[in-house]
Write a protein that holds these residues in place. Structure first.
Motif, PDB file in Angstrom:
ATOM      1  N   ILE A 169      -0.729   1.167  -0.119  1.00  0.00           N
ATOM      2  CA  ILE A 169      -2.186   1.244  -0.026  1.00  0.00           C
ATOM      3  C   ILE A 169      -2.662   2.240   1.034  1.00  0.00           C
ATOM      4  CG2 ILE A 169      -2.588  -1.048  -0.995  1.00  0.00           C
ATOM      5  CD1 ILE A 169      -2.872  -2.127   1.828  1.00  0.00           C
ATOM      6  N   TYR A 170      -1.751   2.744   1.873  1.00  0.00           N
ATOM      7  CA  TYR A 170      -2.102   3.789   2.844  1.00  0.00           C
ATOM      8  C   TYR A 170      -1.377   5.097   2.552  1.00  0.00           C
ATOM      9  CZ  TYR A 170      -4.406   0.275   5.742  1.00  0.00           C
ATOM     10  OH  TYR A 170      -5.255  -0.706   6.209  1.00  0.00           O
ATOM     11  N   TRP A 171      -0.827   5.219   1.353  1.00  0.00           N
ATOM     12  CA  TRP A 171       0.015   6.373   1.016  1.00  0.00           C
ATOM     13  C   TRP A 171      -0.741   7.689   1.117  1.00  0.00           C
ATOM     14  CZ3 TRP A 171       0.674  10.156  -2.814  1.00  0.00           C
ATOM     15  CH2 TRP A 171       1.980  10.660  -2.966  1.00  0.00           C
ATOM     16  N   SER A 172      -2.025   7.671   0.804  1.00  0.00           N
ATOM     17  CA  SER A 172      -2.850   8.883   0.818  1.00  0.00           C
ATOM     18  C   SER A 172      -4.299   8.472   1.030  1.00  0.00           C
ATOM     19  CB  SER A 172      -2.712   9.632  -0.508  1.00  0.00           C
ATOM     20  OG  SER A 172      -3.247   8.854  -1.575  1.00  0.00           O
ATOM     21  N   ALA A 173      -5.150   9.459   1.259  1.00  0.00           N
ATOM     22  CA  ALA A 173      -6.583   9.182   1.393  1.00  0.00           C
ATOM     23  C   ALA A 173      -7.126   8.560   0.103  1.00  0.00           C
ATOM     24  CB  ALA A 173      -7.333  10.464   1.731  1.00  0.00           C
TER      25      ALA A 173
END
Length: 261
Positions: A215-219
């Motif tokens: 869930i924080y892999w990318s913007a």
């Protein structure tokens, strides 16, 4: 740059994350104590981790088709099985959490969006052998390796669906009466993630559990996670940084937790 951003997000997560004494919801307290931070050992862990070790030593070359956002670690069309196992398979800590979640909630129908080599699928199958598991993989050669592992470990409750998830998910969902548990790991972009989430909602019910990977892999994934948290049907979420848990239990107050894991 992406790695620096991820590191900064992780530091912020650790600052915000609660430990057990900071959780006041009975449902989440119980889940945290008995599932998230369960320290016991299951024989199933050994069964699946033995398969992981085989894959980590598998030198076969595969032609890879990737419909998602791709891999940060490997950027070529031909990859060795052992390299995919090393960089793409879910670490044991999180795969075993999926096992414990399924073991706890005992779903009858499970979806996994993103089979890869079948490590998490195997954990899902070990946790609930009576469930029907539908797992989706876009790359035929990777799917074939996963099916070899399923056969070797005797999993008869897994149906692997190959092809572009944009074309295979909705037709499969239409055949289901309900969806009890889903692990969304099929695409790390904003629009597809929300679309897959909305598709799963059509068959979800108040006891459905959805798990979102990275869930924080990318913007884009951060944005998608925030929108899912505030969806009107979502009642509780748990942010564990690398994965997010979504619940729809109307008897619980609307709450969003960031928990240490």
């Amino acid at each position: 740059m992406p790695d620096l951003r991820l590191a900064a997000d992780y530091l912020l997560y650790r600052v915000r994350a609660l430990k057990l004494h900071g959780v006041h919801s009975p449902f989440v307290f119980d889940l945290y104590h008995n599932v998230l931070h369960h320290t016991g050992h299951f024989q199933a862990y050994d069964n699946v981790e033995a398969l992981r070790q085989e894959l980590l030593h598998d030198d076969r070359q595969l032609q890879v088709t990737d419909f998602g956002a791709g891999s940060r670690s490997i950027n070529r069309n031909t990859r060795k099985v052992k390299d995919i196992a090393r960089t793409s398979a879910k670490p044991a800590k999180y795969a075993q959490l999926l096992f414990r979640l399924v073991n706890r909630f005992q779903p009858e129908t499970i979806l996994e969006l993103g089979t890869s080599l079948g490590m998490t699928t195997s954990y899902l199958a070990e946790a609930r052998k009576e469930a029907q598991i539908y797992t989706f993989e876009g790359c035929p050669s990777i799917g074939q390796v996963a099916k070899e592992g399923f056969k070797k470990n005797g999993y008869s409750n897994i149906q692997l669906i190959e092809g572009n998830l944009d074309e295979t998910l909705v037709p499969q969902l239409e055949q289901l009466e309900k969806l009890d548990f889903a692990f969304l790991d099929g695409n790390h972009r904003y629009e597809p993630t929300l679309r897959y989430f909305e598709s799963c909602l059509a068959k979800s019910h108040e006891n459905t559990v959805l798990v979102l990977d990275d869930i924080y892999w990318s913007a884009e994934m951060k944005r998608a996670w925030q929108e899912i948290k505030h969806h009107p049907q979502v009642r509780q979420t748990i942010d564990l940084f690398f994965i997010g848990l979504v619940f729809f239990r109307p008897q619980q107050p609307e709450e969003h937790f960031t928990l240490n894991f």
